[in-house]
Write a protein that holds these residues in place. Structure first.
Motif, short mmCIF file in Angstrom:
data_model
loop_
_atom_site.label_atom_id
_atom_site.label_comp_id
_atom_site.label_asym_id
_atom_site.label_seq_id
_atom_site.Cartn_x
_atom_site.Cartn_y
_atom_site.Cartn_z
N ILE A 222 0.83 -1.20 0.00
CA ILE A 222 0.00 0.00 0.00
C ILE A 222 0.87 1.26 0.00
N ILE A 223 2.03 1.19 0.63
CA ILE A 223 2.92 2.35 0.69
C ILE A 223 3.57 2.60 -0.67
N ALA A 224 3.86 1.55 -1.42
CA ALA A 224 4.38 1.73 -2.77
C ALA A 224 3.30 2.27 -3.70
N ALA A 225 2.07 1.80 -3.52
CA ALA A 225 0.97 2.25 -4.38
C ALA A 225 0.47 3.64 -3.99
N TYR A 226 0.46 3.93 -2.71
CA TYR A 226 -0.03 5.21 -2.19
C TYR A 226 0.96 5.72 -1.14
N PRO A 227 2.02 6.41 -1.55
CA PRO A 227 3.08 6.82 -0.63
C PRO A 227 2.61 7.65 0.57
N ARG A 228 1.54 8.42 0.39
CA ARG A 228 1.06 9.24 1.51
C ARG A 228 0.35 8.43 2.58
N PHE A 229 0.08 7.15 2.29
CA PHE A 229 -0.56 6.29 3.28
C PHE A 229 0.30 6.17 4.54
N ARG A 230 1.60 6.12 4.37
CA ARG A 230 2.51 6.00 5.52
C ARG A 230 2.28 7.14 6.51
N ASP A 231 2.19 8.38 5.99
CA ASP A 231 1.96 9.53 6.87
C ASP A 231 0.64 9.42 7.61
N ARG A 232 -0.38 8.96 6.92
CA ARG A 232 -1.70 8.81 7.54
C ARG A 232 -1.68 7.69 8.59
N ALA A 233 -1.05 6.58 8.29
CA ALA A 233 -1.00 5.45 9.22
C ALA A 233 -0.20 5.79 10.47
N GLN A 234 0.84 6.60 10.31
CA GLN A 234 1.66 6.96 11.47
C GLN A 234 0.98 7.97 12.38
N ASP A 235 0.09 8.79 11.82
CA ASP A 235 -0.58 9.80 12.63
C ASP A 235 -1.92 10.14 11.99
N VAL A 236 -2.99 9.54 12.51
CA VAL A 236 -4.31 9.75 11.91
C VAL A 236 -4.82 11.18 12.11
N THR A 237 -4.14 11.95 12.96
CA THR A 237 -4.53 13.35 13.12
C THR A 237 -3.85 14.26 12.10
N ASN A 238 -2.97 13.69 11.26
CA ASN A 238 -2.27 14.45 10.23
C ASN A 238 -3.27 14.83 9.13
N THR A 239 -3.78 16.04 9.20
CA THR A 239 -4.81 16.47 8.25
C THR A 239 -4.28 16.59 6.83
N GLU A 240 -2.97 16.77 6.66
CA GLU A 240 -2.40 16.86 5.32
C GLU A 240 -2.39 15.52 4.61
N ALA A 241 -2.53 14.43 5.37
CA ALA A 241 -2.50 13.10 4.76
C ALA A 241 -3.86 12.43 4.76
N GLN A 242 -4.91 13.13 5.12
CA GLN A 242 -6.24 12.52 5.16
C GLN A 242 -6.72 12.05 3.80
N ASP A 243 -6.27 12.69 2.74
CA ASP A 243 -6.71 12.33 1.40
C ASP A 243 -5.65 11.49 0.67
N TRP A 244 -4.89 10.69 1.40
CA TRP A 244 -3.82 9.87 0.83
C TRP A 244 -4.29 9.02 -0.33
N TYR A 245 -5.51 8.54 -0.30
CA TYR A 245 -6.08 7.63 -1.30
C TYR A 245 -6.30 8.32 -2.66
N MET A 246 -6.15 9.63 -2.71
CA MET A 246 -6.33 10.37 -3.96
C MET A 246 -5.01 10.54 -4.73
N TYR A 247 -3.92 10.00 -4.18
CA TYR A 247 -2.60 10.21 -4.78
C TYR A 247 -1.87 8.89 -5.00
N PRO A 248 -2.30 8.09 -5.96
CA PRO A 248 -1.57 6.85 -6.26
C PRO A 248 -0.24 7.15 -6.92
N ALA A 249 0.71 6.25 -6.70
CA ALA A 249 2.04 6.42 -7.32
C ALA A 249 1.99 5.95 -8.76
#
Length: 187
Positions: free
Chosen positions: A160-187
């Motif tokens: 999932i991290i290779a497919a959606y790199p911003r997922f890592r930021d979201r998984a590490q901190d669910v309060t990270n509002t900059e990574a809430q839309d990680w699913y909109m940025y596939p690699a």
């Protein structure tokens, strides 16, 4: 003049699970799409999209433990248990069932759980022959995710991290509002 209100679009969510034994973290071991029924918002249309696990799988409503599809998922698609379905290419057409929305159902926090039943020749996991995978709570690894729209899941063995790199930021901190839309940025 009175203006007719536009109809409210039904909510659509995608849920994806990773079995905890193989650990390729592609989050495609079971993928379903869920939407409120167009005619009756008290009903849910649940579509089985993909299976990437070798184990026997069932999906349950978390609110009442009701079996959503009424059986083991591979058999419902007419394939042998353990067959990979729609994880690298479209193999089988998805199936959709319509179910009553359980009391207490919430798309984001109390939706579904996946039962993973190990095969007889597999070693028990912590003494168990089956286990459940649910949406994570604070501090847990995300072996299940809920995405508030249609979503393109990773192909088999693509993390999932290779497919959606911003997922890592979201998984590490669910309060990270900059990574809430990680699913909109596939690699």
């Amino acid at each position: 003049p009175e203006i007719e209100p536009l109809p409210v679009a039904p909510q659509v969510w995608t849920y994806a699970w990773e079995d905890t034994e193989k650990g390729d973290y592609d989050l495609n071991d079971c993928v379903i799409r869920v939407s409120e029924n167009q005619e009756d918002p008290s009903l849910l249309d649940v579509t089985l999209l993909a299976l990437g696990a070798h184990y026997d799988l069932k999906v349950y409503f978390a609110a009442n433990n009701e079996d959503v599809f009424g059986g083991e998922l591979h058999s419902l698609l007419g394939v042998q248990q353990g067959t990979m379905i729609n994880t690298s290419k479209k193999d089988v057409d998805p199936i959709t069932v319509t179910r009553q929305k359980p009391a207490g159902f919430d798309f984001q926090t109390n939706a579904f759980k996946l039962e993973v039943k190990l095969h007889a020749d597999d070693a028990p996991v912590n003494g168990l022959t089956s286990y459940e995978v649910t949406l994570p709570t604070k501090g847990q690894d995300p072996h299940a995710i809920a995405i508030p729209e249609n979503w393109a899941w990773p192909t088999e063995r693509t993390s999932i991290i290779a497919a959606y790199p911003r997922f890592r930021d979201r998984a590490q901190d669910v309060t990270n509002t900059e990574a809430q839309d990680w699913y909109m940025y596939p690699a």
